[in-house]
Design an enzyme around this catalytic site. Structure first.
Site, PDB file in Angstrom:
ATOM      1  CG  HIS A   1      -0.341   0.015   2.544  1.00  0.00           C
ATOM      2  ND1 HIS A   1       0.330   1.100   3.054  1.00  0.00           N
ATOM      3  CD2 HIS A   1      -0.291  -0.964   3.494  1.00  0.00           C
ATOM      4  CE1 HIS A   1       0.767   0.808   4.264  1.00  0.00           C
ATOM      5  NE2 HIS A   1       0.425  -0.439   4.565  1.00  0.00           N
TER       6      HIS A   1
ATOM      7  CB  CYS B   1       1.731  -3.266   5.297  1.00  0.00           C
ATOM      8  SG  CYS B   1       0.162  -4.039   5.750  1.00  0.00           S
TER       9      CYS B   1
END
Length: 842
Positions: free
Chosen positions: A792, A818
């Protein structure tokens, strides 16, 4: 007949390809009605093609649409090899028997096959019986479609021509008689406006036509189909007494409904038979009672004495109300009629002299829309009438009784400049009020003194009417009017720019608006003052170069600056307070000019030159190679006349440059270059457009090559493969196949912190979304790798679109596990990487 036609249609469709190749023109039925299928074969083909279209991309759909057009290129090639003569076109009809239409409006669609570039011409010999549409190409049936429409009874030959070849299709329109029924053969109306709805039954496809023989007696509306009544409904409306025949026609069948309008006498009552008015403008409202369905008509025999308004129904009064208004002395009969019944009211207007007083005999307005309320005293029973002689100057409202003031109040409203009389009448008495509308002019100064030639002043102006004034100087050598514009800071006000001339003395600025005039006196008082500038001369070396001169003036006298040649050097003046003025000079082109600085009668002259000398920039090295990311190297540049250069990088994804400025020790200008990604970039040093030089840098990353080799060990179910190195915080994107992967991207990223590390292993791309929130931040363009681990963007504020970065750090271990990327890189994965793509994290 149907069996024979179906066989012929099937035969012609089977031979469609052969006909197209041989440039054959075939005419056959496509559909007997709108929306009908062409043949059973074409319908089956359409249903088989539909599922195959599902799931295709937009690009494939556009390619499919393009391929549906006639393939003229291959046909043109064939035409270039074969002589294009009229004899190579054939026409074949699907039937030799005429086609018969049994209903008006019925359609029949003909299919015509020929070369795609052979547009057939189709003509009807009798358009009043059958019309034809222009043939249109249909890619699915590989032919032209032409619609025939039955319009009226009769025969028509449909001529189809391609080249010199022609075929004829015989057609006939036969419309059999239709049954026609109405729910009545006669009807009697008893009131004007009364309605009756006729029910008409006939074939649903045949709409009846209904006409009245006398619309002054009965009118007819257009028939409307009603499914519940199983027929057409037509409304008949009585208008006036008499007889009328209602003719109903469907096809060739006709029926007549006899109608009669009988309006019996109605009762008529008025609340008075006579009335006397005592003042012009006085009103009386008559109450008229009659049948609610019969509206009375009211007429005055002499409208110069009394006028009558149209009666209006009032439910509370259970009758019609009609206003009568006295105009002048005299007698008038008011005739009231309802149906055949009539009544007459006798009216008289007597206006005896009465005492009349107003609180003023004159008034002056200065602004449009300004109001003044006049107090009028007279007998309470006599209401005054107030009239303006010129409503473009002033208007008068109706007077209103005010018990507190013991008189009538009337509002006068100013409209435009001019003079008018307002007449006040009561009975036979009259008074006049003289009204004048005069514009006023406002300004922020009555006098102003300039101390330096060329000095300017912006005078604020306004007019009471908002009118644009005319402004004139009595002596332009002393002061001139430059322009007048709306004041952006104060709506409705103006700014007038005045500029001092070279002549000392006094001049008047005259401002005129309408009939108003105002004068502002301007004085030029030029005295010597102490004036100094910090530079005696200056040389520019390239267009666009800037230099700021400091001018100091005693006694806060305004300074004025000008260039003899603005095409060589332009100037801009700004006050720094306490008599200090900053003059910014900008070189425009090579040449020489003078800059004049004036204060009072004192003046300084600054010679300036824009040199056309060729400038040079040299660097201490021709280039540099980085062996890793985040490394820095400092270049040193020497320039002509030590002019300060600017720096730029040709590829900020590879290397970025920072201007370090002048280095006094090394007598040159420095810039620091930092590697960001693998590749090459050019670092430029330039002085405007006058001089430029470049050095080259290249960035080699050993981790990048190792990652590329490692990628060859893996496979992916799509054309993409991702590798993530959590030690160097880099993402590699590859395209190709197992053992033959080529690098597409190599990005910096942020991986999991030591307490929340990123997982290692082989995974596959799963779901994706536009954004998700984590605490007070928002992550855009997320693509799931495994569980809660995702690609992301860096962290943004929680706004609808990514506009404010909260944490944009990359190349570090910071995340909750992430993999953070630059926004454009996260978006690229979100947009283009398919589900199932392999991701290797190590």
């Amino acid at each position: 007949m149907k069996s024979k036609r179906r066989k012929q249609v099937t035969t012609l469709l089977t031979a469609a390809v052969a006909f197209a190749a041989a440039a054959v023109l075939t005419i056959m039925p496509a559909a007997a009605e709108d929306g009908g299928s062409l043949t059973p074969q074409s319908s089956a083909s359409s249903s088989a093609v539909q599922p195959a279209l599902q799931g295709q991309t937009q690009a494939k759909q556009e390619n499919s649409m393009d391929s549906s057009q006639p393939n003229s290129s291959s046909q043109d090639t064939q035409d270039s090899q074969t002589a294009d003569t009229a004899s190579d076109v054939q026409v074949t009809l699907d039937t030799v028997e005429p086609y018969t239409f049994t209903e008006l409006g019925k359609r029949y669609t003909v299919l015509i096959r020929t070369k795609p570039d052979r547009w057939p011409a189709v003509v009807s010999s009798n358009p009043s019986a059958v019309t034809v549409s222009n043939p249109t190409w249909n890619a699915k049936v590989q032919g032209y479609l032409c619609t025939l429409t039955a319009v009226g009874e009769g025969n028509a030959q449909i001529q189809v021509q391609a080249g010199h070849t022609q075929k004829v299709l015989e057609t006939e329109v036969k419309v059999p008689p239709v049954q026609l029924w109405t729910d009545t053969s006669s009807y009697t109306f008893h009131t004007a406006g009364q309605q009756y709805t006729v029910l008409i039954r006939t074939s649903p496809a045949v709409k009846p036509i209904v006409v009245s023989s006398d619309t002054s007696v009965v009118t007819t509306a257009a028939p409307v189909w009603n499914a519940g009544a199983k027929g057409y409904l037509c409304t008949l409306t009585a208008v006036g007494e008499g007889n009328a025949q209602i003719q109903v026609q469907a096809g060739h069948t006709q029926k007549v409904i006899e109608t009669e309008v009988k309006i019996p006498p109605v009762q008529l009552w008025t609340d008075t038979s006579s009335y006397t008015f005592h003042t012009a403008g006085q009103q009386y409202t008559v109450l008229i009672r009659t049948s609610p369905a019969t509206k009375p008509i009211v007429v005055s025999s002499d409208t110069s004495v009394v006028t009558a308004a149209a009666p209006v129904w009032n439910a509370g009064a259970k009758g019609y109300l009609c206003k009568l208004t006295a105009v002048n002395t005299g007698n008038a009969q008011i005739q009231v009629q309802a149906g055949h019944t009539q009544k007459v009211m006798e009216t008289e207007v007597k206006m005896p002299p009465v005492q009349l007083w107003t609180d003023t005999s004159s008034y002056t307005f200065h602004t449009a829309g300004q109001q003044y309320t006049v107090l009028i005293r007279t007998s309470p029973a006599v209401k005054p009438i107030v009239v303006s002689s010129d409503t473009s100057v002033v208007t008068a409202a109706a007077p209103v009784w005010n018990a507190g003031a013991k008189g009538y109040l009337c509002k006068l409203t100013a409209v435009g400049e001019g003079d008018a009389e307002v007449a006040v009448r009561a009975g036979s008495s009259e008074k006049k009020i003289a009204v004048r509308f005069v514009t006023t002019i406002g300004r922020d100064t009555l006098a102003y003194t300039f101390h330096t030639p060329g000095q300017t002043y912006h005078m604020g102006l306004s007019t009471s009417t908002g009118e644009q004034p005319q402004i004139v100087s009595s002596d332009p050598d002393v002061v001139k009017v430059v322009f007048t514009v709306p004041n952006p800071s104060h709506q409705g006000f103006l700014l007038c720019k005045l500029q001092a001339g070279e002549k000392e003395g006094t001049a008047d600025i005259t401002i005129t608006a309408g009939r108003a005039k105002a004068v502002t006196t301007i004085t030029n008082d030029f005295r010597p003052v102490n004036l100094s500038i910090d530079t005696s001369s200056y040389t520019f070396y390239y267009p666009g170069q800037r230099y700021t001169v400091l001018a100091t003036v005693a006694d806060n006298t305004p300074a004025i600056v000008s260039s003899e040649d603005l095409s060589v050097v332009s100037q801009q003046l700004k006050s720094d307070g306490n008599g200090r003025w900053l003059i910014q000079l900008v070189a425009q082109r090579s040449g020489e000019t003078k800059i004049h600085v004036r204060a009072g009668s004192s003046e300084k002259v600054l010679p300036v030159k824009v040199s056309d000398e060729r400038l040079t920039i040299t660097a201490n090295a021709s280039g540099h190679t980085f062996y890793g990311l985040g490394q820095s190297y400092t270049f040193l540049f020497h320039t002509s006349h030590n002019l300060a250069p600017q720096f730029s990088s040709s590829n900020n994804y590879v290397a970025v440059v920072q201007n370090l400025g002048w280095n006094a020790l090394q007598q040159g200008y420095q810039c620091r270059v930092t590697s960001r990604g693998t590749g090459s970039a050019s670092i430029s040093a330039y002085i405007g457009s006058a001089a430029r030089t470049s050095v080259s840098v290249s960035v080699v990353n050993t981790d990048e090559s190792q990652m590329r080799q490692r990628a060859q060990q893996y496979s992916s179910s799509t054309k993409y493969l991702f590798l993530v190195n959590t030690s160097t915080h880099r993402v590699g994107v590859y395209t190709g196949q197992s053992g033959n992967w080529s690098q597409l991207h190599y990005w910096a990223c942020t991986t999991g912190a030591s307490a929340t590390p990123t997982i290692h292993g082989v995974f596959h791309i799963q779901s994706r979304g536009y954004y998700f929130d984590s605490g007070s931040v928002r992550c855009f363009y997320y693509t799931q790798i495994y569980g809660g681990y995702m690609f992301h963007s860096v962290l943004y504020a929680q706004t609808a679109s990514p506009s404010q970065v909260v944490d944009g750090r990359l190349g570090q271990a910071l995340s909750h596990g992430c993999i953070r990327l630059q926004l454009e890189n996260a978006r690229w994965i979100y947009m283009y990487v398919p589900f199932g793509t392999t991701v290797v994290i190590y």
